[in-house]
Design an enzyme around this catalytic site. Structure first.
Site, PDB file in Angstrom:
ATOM      1  N   SER A 122       0.827  -1.207   0.000  1.00 45.76           N
ATOM      2  CA  SER A 122       0.000   0.000   0.000  1.00 45.76           C
ATOM      3  C   SER A 122       0.858   1.251   0.000  1.00 45.76           C
ATOM      4  O   SER A 122       0.346   2.348  -0.208  1.00 45.76           O
ATOM      5  CB  SER A 122      -0.918   0.005   1.215  1.00 45.76           C
ATOM      6  OG  SER A 122      -0.195  -0.291   2.377  1.00 45.76           O
ATOM      7  N   HIS A 143      -3.334  -3.583  -5.604  1.00 43.20           N
ATOM      8  CA  HIS A 143      -3.637  -3.198  -4.220  1.00 43.20           C
ATOM      9  C   HIS A 143      -5.100  -3.469  -3.890  1.00 43.20           C
ATOM     10  O   HIS A 143      -5.994  -2.822  -4.428  1.00 43.20           O
ATOM     11  CB  HIS A 143      -3.294  -1.710  -4.028  1.00 43.20           C
ATOM     12  CG  HIS A 143      -3.461  -1.246  -2.624  1.00 43.20           C
ATOM     13  ND1 HIS A 143      -3.947  -0.009  -2.299  1.00 43.20           N
ATOM     14  CD2 HIS A 143      -3.222  -1.872  -1.442  1.00 43.20           C
ATOM     15  CE1 HIS A 143      -3.992   0.106  -0.988  1.00 43.20           C
ATOM     16  NE2 HIS A 143      -3.557  -0.994  -0.445  1.00 43.20           N
ATOM     17  N   GLU A 155      -6.685  -1.463  -6.931  1.00 40.08           N
ATOM     18  CA  GLU A 155      -5.877  -0.474  -7.654  1.00 40.08           C
ATOM     19  C   GLU A 155      -4.783  -1.234  -8.408  1.00 40.08           C
ATOM     20  O   GLU A 155      -4.054  -2.029  -7.808  1.00 40.08           O
ATOM     21  CB  GLU A 155      -5.240   0.507  -6.666  1.00 40.08           C
ATOM     22  CG  GLU A 155      -6.253   1.425  -6.007  1.00 40.08           C
ATOM     23  CD  GLU A 155      -5.624   2.374  -5.002  1.00 40.08           C
ATOM     24  OE1 GLU A 155      -5.907   3.580  -5.077  1.00 40.08           O
ATOM     25  OE2 GLU A 155      -4.848   1.925  -4.136  1.00 40.08           O
ATOM     26  N   ASN A 193      -5.178   5.670  -0.728  1.00 42.35           N
ATOM     27  CA  ASN A 193      -4.484   6.100   0.495  1.00 42.35           C
ATOM     28  C   ASN A 193      -4.006   7.546   0.413  1.00 42.35           C
ATOM     29  O   ASN A 193      -3.870   8.218   1.432  1.00 42.35           O
ATOM     30  CB  ASN A 193      -3.333   5.151   0.819  1.00 42.35           C
ATOM     31  CG  ASN A 193      -3.827   3.899   1.517  1.00 42.35           C
ATOM     32  OD1 ASN A 193      -4.896   3.902   2.129  1.00 42.35           O
ATOM     33  ND2 ASN A 193      -3.087   2.814   1.420  1.00 42.35           N
TER      34      ASN A 193
HETATM   35  N1  3HC Z   1     -16.229 -12.700   4.490  1.00 40.82           N
HETATM   36  C1  3HC Z   1     -17.564 -12.867   4.557  1.00 40.82           C
HETATM   37  N2  3HC Z   1     -18.349 -12.066   5.288  1.00 40.82           N
HETATM   38  C2  3HC Z   1     -17.747 -11.041   5.949  1.00 40.82           C
HETATM   39  C3  3HC Z   1     -16.369 -10.809   5.906  1.00 40.82           C
HETATM   40  C4  3HC Z   1     -15.589 -11.693   5.140  1.00 40.82           C
HETATM   41  N3  3HC Z   1     -14.268 -11.576   5.049  1.00 40.82           N
HETATM   42  N4  3HC Z   1     -16.072  -9.729   6.674  1.00 40.82           N
HETATM   43  C5  3HC Z   1     -17.240  -9.292   7.172  1.00 40.82           C
HETATM   44  N5  3HC Z   1     -18.251 -10.076   6.744  1.00 40.82           N
HETATM   45  C6  3HC Z   1     -19.657 -10.001   7.050  1.00 40.82           C
HETATM   46  C7  3HC Z   1     -19.946  -9.450   8.423  1.00 40.82           C
HETATM   47  O1  3HC Z   1     -19.666 -10.416   9.411  1.00 40.82           O
HETATM   48  C8  3HC Z   1     -21.415  -9.150   8.310  1.00 40.82           C
HETATM   49  O2  3HC Z   1     -22.145 -10.338   8.477  1.00 40.82           O
HETATM   50  P1  3HC Z   1     -23.505 -10.349   9.334  1.00 40.82           P
HETATM   51  O3  3HC Z   1     -24.427  -9.458   8.547  1.00 40.82           O
HETATM   52  O4  3HC Z   1     -23.904 -11.786   9.291  1.00 40.82           O
HETATM   53  O5  3HC Z   1     -23.157  -9.850  10.684  1.00 40.82           O
HETATM   54  C9  3HC Z   1     -21.524  -8.720   6.839  1.00 40.82           C
HETATM   55  O6  3HC Z   1     -20.317  -9.108   6.194  1.00 40.82           O
HETATM   56  C10 3HC Z   1     -21.713  -7.271   6.593  1.00 40.82           C
HETATM   57  O7  3HC Z   1     -21.149  -6.552   7.630  1.00 40.82           O
HETATM   58  P2  3HC Z   1     -21.953  -5.372   8.275  1.00 40.82           P
HETATM   59  O8  3HC Z   1     -23.332  -5.750   8.601  1.00 40.82           O
HETATM   60  O9  3HC Z   1     -21.085  -4.807   9.330  1.00 40.82           O
HETATM   61  O10 3HC Z   1     -22.216  -4.457   7.050  1.00 40.82           O
HETATM   62  P3  3HC Z   1     -21.503  -3.374   6.312  1.00 40.82           P
HETATM   63  O11 3HC Z   1     -22.468  -3.111   5.246  1.00 40.82           O
HETATM   64  O12 3HC Z   1     -21.056  -2.295   7.230  1.00 40.82           O
HETATM   65  O13 3HC Z   1     -20.205  -3.973   5.608  1.00 40.82           O
HETATM   66  C11 3HC Z   1     -17.898  -3.388   5.499  1.00 40.82           C
HETATM   67  C12 3HC Z   1     -18.991  -4.142   6.252  1.00 40.82           C
HETATM   68  C13 3HC Z   1     -17.847  -3.869   4.046  1.00 40.82           C
HETATM   69  C14 3HC Z   1     -16.593  -3.745   6.180  1.00 40.82           C
HETATM   70  C15 3HC Z   1     -18.253  -1.875   5.543  1.00 40.82           C
HETATM   71  O14 3HC Z   1     -18.406  -1.470   6.868  1.00 40.82           O
HETATM   72  C16 3HC Z   1     -17.192  -1.026   4.895  1.00 40.82           C
HETATM   73  O15 3HC Z   1     -17.159  -0.879   3.688  1.00 40.82           O
HETATM   74  N6  3HC Z   1     -16.300  -0.434   5.713  1.00 40.82           N
HETATM   75  C17 3HC Z   1     -15.212   0.368   5.226  1.00 40.82           C
HETATM   76  C18 3HC Z   1     -14.064  -0.550   4.924  1.00 40.82           C
HETATM   77  C19 3HC Z   1     -12.943   0.197   4.288  1.00 40.82           C
HETATM   78  O16 3HC Z   1     -12.946   1.408   4.126  1.00 40.82           O
HETATM   79  N7  3HC Z   1     -11.937  -0.578   3.911  1.00 40.82           N
HETATM   80  C20 3HC Z   1     -10.768  -0.028   3.305  1.00 40.82           C
HETATM   81  C21 3HC Z   1      -9.727   0.158   4.330  1.00 40.82           C
HETATM   82  S1  3HC Z   1      -8.286   0.883   3.646  1.00 40.82           S
HETATM   83  C22 3HC Z   1      -7.416  -0.384   3.035  1.00 40.82           C
HETATM   84  O17 3HC Z   1      -7.773  -1.543   3.133  1.00 40.82           O
HETATM   85  C23 3HC Z   1      -6.171  -0.020   2.338  1.00 40.82           C
HETATM   86  C24 3HC Z   1      -4.942  -0.334   3.129  1.00 40.82           C
HETATM   87  O18 3HC Z   1      -3.849  -0.045   2.328  1.00 40.82           O
HETATM   88  C25 3HC Z   1      -4.861   0.451   4.405  1.00 40.82           C
END
Ligand code: 3HC
Length: 297
Positions: A122, A143, A155, A193
């Site tokens: 990243s 990425h 990405e 990022n």
């Molecule tokens: N596999 C299958 N299911 C999964 C899972 C996985 N790996 N991870 C989570 N789930 C499930 C959850 O357990 C939940 O199940 P449930 O409904 O049975 O409890 C379901 O998916 C959905 O979760 P939520 O109900 O919490 O619903 P959301 O709609 O909030 O979705 C999310 C979760 C997709 C994580 C959402 O909150 C989101 O988009 N968050 C932002 C994440 C983000 O910004 N990520 C980028 C980070 S930056 C990065 O990665 C870059 C690095 O370089 C730093």
């Protein structure tokens, strides 16, 4: 659907990102070899993959048969020898230049010249990683985002040395995983990022300056801007140590204050309060149930 002439994929590292990448490759129909340094280190990543498949099967995202077929295509290993047929390699080992270079160099000697190398870094330079191999024209950044099985974006980054056809092949490969690729260049932080890290750091500064409480800052951005998570929840999710590390690299690259990690973030990392994985960060996850905001004094 897998790319027609692509069958064997190698994923290096089975941590948070590597396990997710291996999972989506196996789901997409690729024979996927996932490498770790020991059986012990493979275990948590494989457990996360199985849990994810159980969830997907329970929710009807995958049928039980599709999940079982994906499972059969997943080949965990601790031996580089098992990767020798790989046509596309995705590296997701620890975010450390020396560690990444070492594993790429070892594979460069073993794999045919046609194999494409990609790094999930990243923040490190793709050009610098590519230069440690004899195939800089067949080297790209790929990425992924956490959690990999749910997040749609990849990405795809090219360097000045990347062959155009290889770049397009990487874009097509990302699409074959069911992801939406965006094209970018080898600039520290790429697109996401570059914009996300200053935002997360600003949220910490806002907290430091008493603009609002942890919960109110999170609620503000969640309900005011429609973000799925507030910035401090997202910091806990990504990892405070990971964000601190990325911010340091971006600050060294650009020398701009917006990338400088604020003192509070540094102190929380020094205390080991690295977020969800550590049990506490801006919130306390140790009791289970709804996480409560920490008292940061
Ligand atoms: N596999 C299958 N299911 C999964 C899972 C996985 N790996 N991870 C989570 N789930 C499930 C959850 O357990 C939940 O199940 P449930 O409904 O049975 O409890 C379901 O998916 C959905 O979760 P939520 O109900 O919490 O619903 P959301 O709609 O909030 O979705 C999310 C979760 C997709 C994580 C959402 O909150 C989101 O988009 N968050 C932002 C994440 C983000 O910004 N990520 C980028 C980070 S930056 C990065 O990665 C870059 C690095 O370089 C730093």
């Amino acid at each position: 659907m897998p790319e027609p002439d692509l069958k064997e994929i190698a994923v290096l590292g089975c941590g948070l990102m590597g396990s997710g990448i291996a999972q989506v490759c196996a789901q997409a129909g690729y024979e996927t070899h996932v490498l770790e340094t020991s059986e012990e280190r493979l275990k948590p990543g494989l457990a996360a993959i199985h849990k994810s498949w159980e969830k997907f099967a329970a929710k009807g995202v995958l049928t039980a048969e599709q999940a079982a077929a994906a499972q059969r295509r997943l080949h965990p290993t601790t031996s580089l020898r098992d990767l020798e047929k790989a046509q596309f390699v995705i590296e997701a080992v620890v975010e450390n230049l020396a560690a990444k270079r070492e594993v790429f160099q070892q594979l460069d000697e073993r794999l045919p010249p046609a194999a494409i190398f990609a790094s999930n870094t990243s923040s490190l330079s793709i050009t610098e990683l590519a230069a440690s191999t004899r195939r800089p024209e067949r080297f790209v950044g790929l990425h992924f985002f956490n959690p990999v099985p749910l997040m749609k974006l990849v990405e795809v980054a090219r360097t000045v040395a990347t062959d155009q056809a290889v770049f397009e092949r990487a874009v097509a490969f990302a699409r074959s995983l069911g992801k939406t690729p965006v094209r970018t260049g080898d600039r520290t932080g790429f697109i996401v990022n570059r914009l996300l890290v200053p935002y997360l750091l600003d949220a910490v500064r806002a907290l430091e300056e008493g603009v609002g409480s942890i919960v109110d800052i999170d609620q503000g951005m969640k309900l005011g801007c429609g973000y799925p998570m507030g910035p401090l929840t997202l910091l806990d999710f990504v990892g405070l140590d990971t964000t601190y590390y990325i911010a340091e690299i971006m600050f060294q690259e650009f020398r701009e204050r917006r990338f400088a990690p604020p003192p509070l973030l540094k102190r929380m990392v020094l205390a080991g309060w690295n977020g969800k994985k550590a049990g506490r960060g801006f919130y306390d996850y140790r009791q289970g149930g709804e996480p409560q905001p920490m008292n940061l004094g």
